[in-house]
Design a protein around this motif. Structure first.
Motif, PDB file in Angstrom:
ATOM      1  N   ASN A  10       0.808  -1.212   0.000  1.00 20.40           N
ATOM      2  CA  ASN A  10       0.000   0.000   0.000  1.00 20.40           C
ATOM      3  C   ASN A  10       0.841   1.261   0.000  1.00 20.40           C
ATOM      4  O   ASN A  10       0.335   2.349   0.281  1.00 20.40           O
ATOM      5  N   SER A  76     -11.206   0.161   5.514  1.00 22.17           N
ATOM      6  CA  SER A  76     -10.314   1.320   5.494  1.00 22.17           C
ATOM      7  C   SER A  76     -10.031   1.821   6.903  1.00 22.17           C
ATOM      8  O   SER A  76      -8.915   2.273   7.204  1.00 22.17           O
ATOM      9  N   HIS A  79      -7.324  -0.336   8.198  1.00 21.95           N
ATOM     10  CA  HIS A  79      -6.031   0.025   7.603  1.00 21.95           C
ATOM     11  C   HIS A  79      -5.424   1.227   8.308  1.00 21.95           C
ATOM     12  O   HIS A  79      -4.223   1.243   8.619  1.00 21.95           O
ATOM     13  N   ASN A  86      -3.900   4.276   4.300  1.00 22.94           N
ATOM     14  CA  ASN A  86      -4.738   3.404   3.479  1.00 22.94           C
ATOM     15  C   ASN A  86      -4.334   3.657   2.037  1.00 22.94           C
ATOM     16  O   ASN A  86      -4.472   4.778   1.554  1.00 22.94           O
ATOM     17  N   SER A  87      -3.809   2.634   1.359  1.00 18.43           N
ATOM     18  CA  SER A  87      -3.166   2.806   0.068  1.00 18.43           C
ATOM     19  C   SER A  87      -2.053   3.832   0.239  1.00 18.43           C
ATOM     20  O   SER A  87      -1.242   3.702   1.152  1.00 18.43           O
ATOM     21  N   ARG A  88      -2.021   4.874  -0.571  1.00 20.87           N
ATOM     22  CA  ARG A  88      -0.934   5.852  -0.460  1.00 20.87           C
ATOM     23  C   ARG A  88      -1.325   7.085   0.339  1.00 20.87           C
ATOM     24  O   ARG A  88      -0.592   8.074   0.374  1.00 20.87           O
ATOM     25  N   MET A 306      -8.916  -3.237  -3.676  1.00 15.66           N
ATOM     26  CA  MET A 306      -7.666  -2.579  -4.077  1.00 15.66           C
ATOM     27  C   MET A 306      -6.536  -2.912  -3.110  1.00 15.66           C
ATOM     28  O   MET A 306      -5.858  -2.032  -2.595  1.00 15.66           O
ATOM     29  N   ASP A 309      -1.373  -2.183  -4.804  1.00 17.37           N
ATOM     30  CA  ASP A 309      -1.292  -0.874  -5.439  1.00 17.37           C
ATOM     31  C   ASP A 309      -0.851  -0.994  -6.894  1.00 17.37           C
ATOM     32  O   ASP A 309      -1.239  -0.194  -7.745  1.00 17.37           O
TER      33      ASP A 309
END
Length: 384
Positions: A10, A76, A79, A86-88, A306, A309
């Motif tokens: 992520n 989320s 995360h 969360n992700s980037r 998702m 990434d």
């Protein structure tokens, strides 16, 4: 999965085998000592969730003040709690979590005409700018200036009270509970995915991933007319739940990329027909590769999850078979349909709410621990 691996996937940095605290992130407890008459749930560090004072914004002329009653935990939220990102998207400071929410209106702005004190409402969490080209064409989920509950730097809705635009608060019919109202947000993801994939009567659907979003997407696909739905997962308990909620058949898979072909064959056998649409509700290289390879020529693959990434995928072969690849981001213009689906009982989501907790510090910690553990927990809900 190992936290360091998830963080690396992520976009997070790793230090000594652990996700690195985002640059500039500091929790100063003295900033939260003032009594505001309102409490909220903040993520204050790795696995550090606290109930602290929260000063809600002033009530605008077109806003309503809501006493929150039901708030669900999303992946989320977990995360942010486990990785401070969360992700980037990384946290820069402690943030109030939550965006799956419903409550009761306790005050209205002077220009609000469609809602009154006492109305029960589901809160649509994203506030778009209403000015950009995306908003003007109805794609407000793609607005680059959207302010979304629980997405940095915007605080979430897991609080005793919040203020929100009246236009984004949807009145609930008597037959729709507050918990169901809170579930309109994750249900909206399934609705948006099925709309994007144009699910129609007679469709044969494959769903990769039996988590909350996968199960909700399954329910929506069925409501939209899918005649056969097969669900895959790496967890037998999740697959049992999918069967309970109406999956025609299930396939247990592994995380080993080497088993790709054998698993694809098992899925095809389970479908008993060509797959019109595959929903990848996981979002990994393996699941998307499976989706692209197994969906029929001229079919559709919709990426919902998702987790990874970046991916390396067999797009050329899929393109040669005219397999359409679709993506979704959150949802748009879904709440009215979600409420109609719940009111008519075309979708029954009560059994998806497997755990309920109160709003004390101990209860909040327990709730997030249960949600993060997965297993039998599908949707964890806080009652205020």
């Amino acid at each position: 999965m190992d936290p360091a691996i998830i963080a690396r996937q992520n976009g997070g940095e790793i230090s000594d085998g652990k996700p690195k605290i985002p640059e500039g992130f500091v929790f100063d407890p003295t900033k939260y000592e003032q009594d505001t008459g309102n409490l909220a749930v903040y993520v204050c560090g790795f696995d550090d969730v606290r109930v602290l004072p929260y000063k809600v914004q002033a009530l605008g002329d077109e806003d309503v003040r809501i006493q929150m009653k039901a708030i669900g935990i999303c992946g989320s939220d977990i995360h942010y709690l486990k990785h401070l990102r969360n992700s980037r998207v990384a946290l820069k400071e402690p943030m109030v979590l939550g965006h799956e929410s419903a409550g009761v209106i306790i005050e209205t702005g002077k220009l609000v005409k469609n809602l009154v004190v006492g109305d029960r409402v589901a809160l649509e969490p994203g506030i778009p700018c209403y000015r950009c080209s995306f908003c003007k064409q109805g794609s407000n989920n793609l607005c680059r200036e959207v302010k979304f509950f629980g997405s940095p730097p915007v605080h979430g809705s897991l609080a005793q009270q919040v203020v929100h635009p009246a236009s984004l608060c949807h009145k609930l019919p008597d037959k729709v509970s507050l918990e169901e109202g809170a579930m309109c947000e994750p249900l909206s993801v399934g609705v948006h995915a099925c709309r994007r994939a144009s699910i129609q009567a007679g469709a044969h659907v494959l769903i990769l991933g039996a988590g909350p979003i996968g199960l909700l997407t399954m329910l929506v696909a069925r409501a939209f007319g899918a005649v056969r739905v097969v669900v895959t997962d790496i967890d037998e308990k999740r697959l049992s739940t999918a069967k309970e909620f109406g999956a025609d058949s299930t396939v247990l898979v592994s995380s080993d990329m080497n088993e790709l072909n054998e698993e694809a064959q098992a899925m095809q056998i389970a479908m008993e027909a060509l797959i019109d649409v595959t929903f990848d509700c996981v979002g990994t290289t393996k699941t998307m590769t499976t989706a692209l390879n197994i969906t029929r020529s001229g079919g559709k693959v919709c990426l919902v999850g998702m987790l990874h990434d970046k991916m390396t995928l067999p797009l050329t072969a899929a393109a040669a078979r005219e397999v359409d690849v679709l993506g979704i981001f959150r949802h748009r213009n879904t709440y009215k349909l979600c409420i109609d689906l719940l009111q008519s009982k075309r979708i029954d989501i009560q059994k998806l709410i497997t755990h309920r907790f109160g709003f004390s510090q101990d209860e909040v910690i327990k709730g997030f621990k249960v949600s993060a553990a997965g297993g039998s927990a599908i949707k964890v809900m806080f009652s205020l």
